[in-house]
Design an enzyme around this catalytic site. Structure first.
Site, PDB file in Angstrom:
ATOM      1  N   LYS A  64     -16.559   7.765 -13.383  1.00  0.00           N
ATOM      2  CA  LYS A  64     -17.456   7.916 -14.541  1.00  0.00           C
ATOM      3  C   LYS A  64     -17.712   9.397 -14.809  1.00  0.00           C
ATOM      4  O   LYS A  64     -17.696   9.844 -15.959  1.00  0.00           O
ATOM      5  CB  LYS A  64     -18.775   7.160 -14.289  1.00  0.00           C
ATOM      6  CG  LYS A  64     -18.587   5.646 -14.298  1.00  0.00           C
ATOM      7  CD  LYS A  64     -19.800   4.878 -13.801  1.00  0.00           C
ATOM      8  CE  LYS A  64     -19.464   3.394 -13.689  1.00  0.00           C
ATOM      9  NZ  LYS A  64     -20.588   2.567 -13.252  1.00  0.00           N
ATOM     10  N   GLN A  94     -26.140   3.131 -10.351  1.00  0.00           N
ATOM     11  CA  GLN A  94     -24.980   2.394  -9.834  1.00  0.00           C
ATOM     12  C   GLN A  94     -25.454   1.311  -8.873  1.00  0.00           C
ATOM     13  O   GLN A  94     -26.226   1.576  -7.957  1.00  0.00           O
ATOM     14  CB  GLN A  94     -24.013   3.367  -9.131  1.00  0.00           C
ATOM     15  CG  GLN A  94     -22.702   2.745  -8.707  1.00  0.00           C
ATOM     16  CD  GLN A  94     -21.835   2.295  -9.872  1.00  0.00           C
ATOM     17  OE1 GLN A  94     -21.853   2.895 -10.940  1.00  0.00           O
ATOM     18  NE2 GLN A  94     -21.073   1.242  -9.675  1.00  0.00           N
ATOM     19  N   ASP A 100     -25.891   0.862 -19.536  1.00  0.00           N
ATOM     20  CA  ASP A 100     -25.281  -0.305 -18.887  1.00  0.00           C
ATOM     21  C   ASP A 100     -25.675  -1.609 -19.594  1.00  0.00           C
ATOM     22  O   ASP A 100     -25.072  -2.648 -19.354  1.00  0.00           O
ATOM     23  CB  ASP A 100     -25.770  -0.410 -17.434  1.00  0.00           C
ATOM     24  CG  ASP A 100     -24.807   0.186 -16.422  1.00  0.00           C
ATOM     25  OD1 ASP A 100     -23.594   0.153 -16.684  1.00  0.00           O
ATOM     26  OD2 ASP A 100     -25.276   0.655 -15.379  1.00  0.00           O
TER      27      ASP A 100
HETATM   28  N1  GUN Z   1     -21.710  -1.963 -10.109  1.00  0.00           N
HETATM   29  C1  GUN Z   1     -20.621  -2.692 -10.439  1.00  0.00           C
HETATM   30  N2  GUN Z   1     -20.393  -2.616 -11.763  1.00  0.00           N
HETATM   31  C2  GUN Z   1     -21.362  -1.832 -12.280  1.00  0.00           C
HETATM   32  C3  GUN Z   1     -21.655  -1.378 -13.591  1.00  0.00           C
HETATM   33  O1  GUN Z   1     -20.983  -1.687 -14.578  1.00  0.00           O
HETATM   34  N3  GUN Z   1     -22.745  -0.583 -13.700  1.00  0.00           N
HETATM   35  C4  GUN Z   1     -23.509  -0.231 -12.651  1.00  0.00           C
HETATM   36  N4  GUN Z   1     -24.562   0.551 -12.853  1.00  0.00           N
HETATM   37  N5  GUN Z   1     -23.258  -0.642 -11.428  1.00  0.00           N
HETATM   38  C5  GUN Z   1     -22.189  -1.434 -11.248  1.00  0.00           C
END
Ligand code: GUN
Length: 246
Positions: free
Chosen positions: A14, A58, A81
């Site tokens: 990211k 995350q 998200d």
């Molecule tokens: N953990 C697994 N997939 C995601 C996601 O799309 N966003 C976040 N914040 N954590 C995750």
């Protein structure tokens, strides 16, 4: 938070995507011992920081931390998200700014491949808040006939064999085998599982599903990169929304 190896890889990807397209980003890698209060204070700080348009925590969080409470603390306008209940509710109603990145990426893949969803049988295997549930809503908004299956579903193969569009998001390697796929189906594999020998594998047994599918996503290199792209898109959208607020 903590040292989940998969989370480390995702966060790095990211950050790299932000750098590539010129989005300023800050990372706060907090140790597992950080208290919930400290994390909530950090979210408050970022909620109030004008140069930050999007906030992403995350997941998963280390045991003992209340994920729901943490997500609820993010300003919904910075929730790139789309995990905050305000954004979840907006998706349900069909009037939304952000869509969770993985379902958004899948919708983009389907659209760009020229696949029509309207009136087709869509089967989503998995009912997580991150993928399964918002995926079902997005397919429904596109006028698909949607069935959501999960670990308690009886006669699963009977259901998956009905699917024109089959989305596998269960987190079990090779769970969907070729005999569960209808001839000519579109198969989307959301799984990222690591086998004992370190190889990445999806939820779909590619070798047996691929010959039957009209289109199928590989793992790695299918849904994963789309998820990141949609995070960038949501962040740009958040920047515009928050700028208009000022
Ligand atoms: N953990 C697994 N997939 C995601 C996601 O799309 N966003 C976040 N914040 N954590 C995750």
């Amino acid at each position: 938070m903590g040292d989940d190896p998969a989370s480390r890889v995702y966060v790095n990807n990211k950050k790299k995507a932000c750098e590539e397209i010129g989005i300023y980003s800050e990372e706060y890698a907090l140790p597992e011992t950080t208290s919930e209060e400290e994390l909530l204070n950090l979210i408050d700080k970022l909620n109030n920081k004008p140069e930050i348009s999007g906030i992403l925590v995350q997941l998963p969080l280390p045991a003992g931390l209340d994920e729901e409470k943490v997500i609820n603390r993010i300003n919904p306008k910075k929730d790139v998200d789309a995990f905050h209940p305000v954004n979840v509710g907006k998706i349900m109603v069909g009037n939304y700014d952000f869509v969770p990145c993985t379902p958004a990426g899948i919708m983009e893949l389907i659209k760009e491949s020229g696949i029509d969803i309207c009136g087709r049988e869509c089967v989503v295997v998995g009912r997580s808040n991150i993928v399964g549930k918002p995926m079902a809503m997005m397919l429904l908004h596109a006028n698909g006939t949607v069935t959501v299956c999960h670990s308690r579903t009886k006669n699963l193969a009977e259901k998956t064999r009905q699917a024109d569009i089959l989305v596998a998001a269960v987190g079990i390697p090779n769970f969907i085998t070729g005999d569960m796929v209808k001839e000519g189906a579109v198969v989307i594999d959301v799984g990222i599982n690591r086998t004992e020998n370190g190889k990445l594998t999806g939820d779909v047994e590619f070798e047996t599903a691929e010959p039957k599918a009209a289109a199928i996503t590989p793992v790695p290199g299918g849904v994963g990169p789309m998820t990141i792209a949609m995070l960038m898109k949501n962040t740009l959208k958040a920047a515009v929304i928050n700028r208009e607020e000022k």
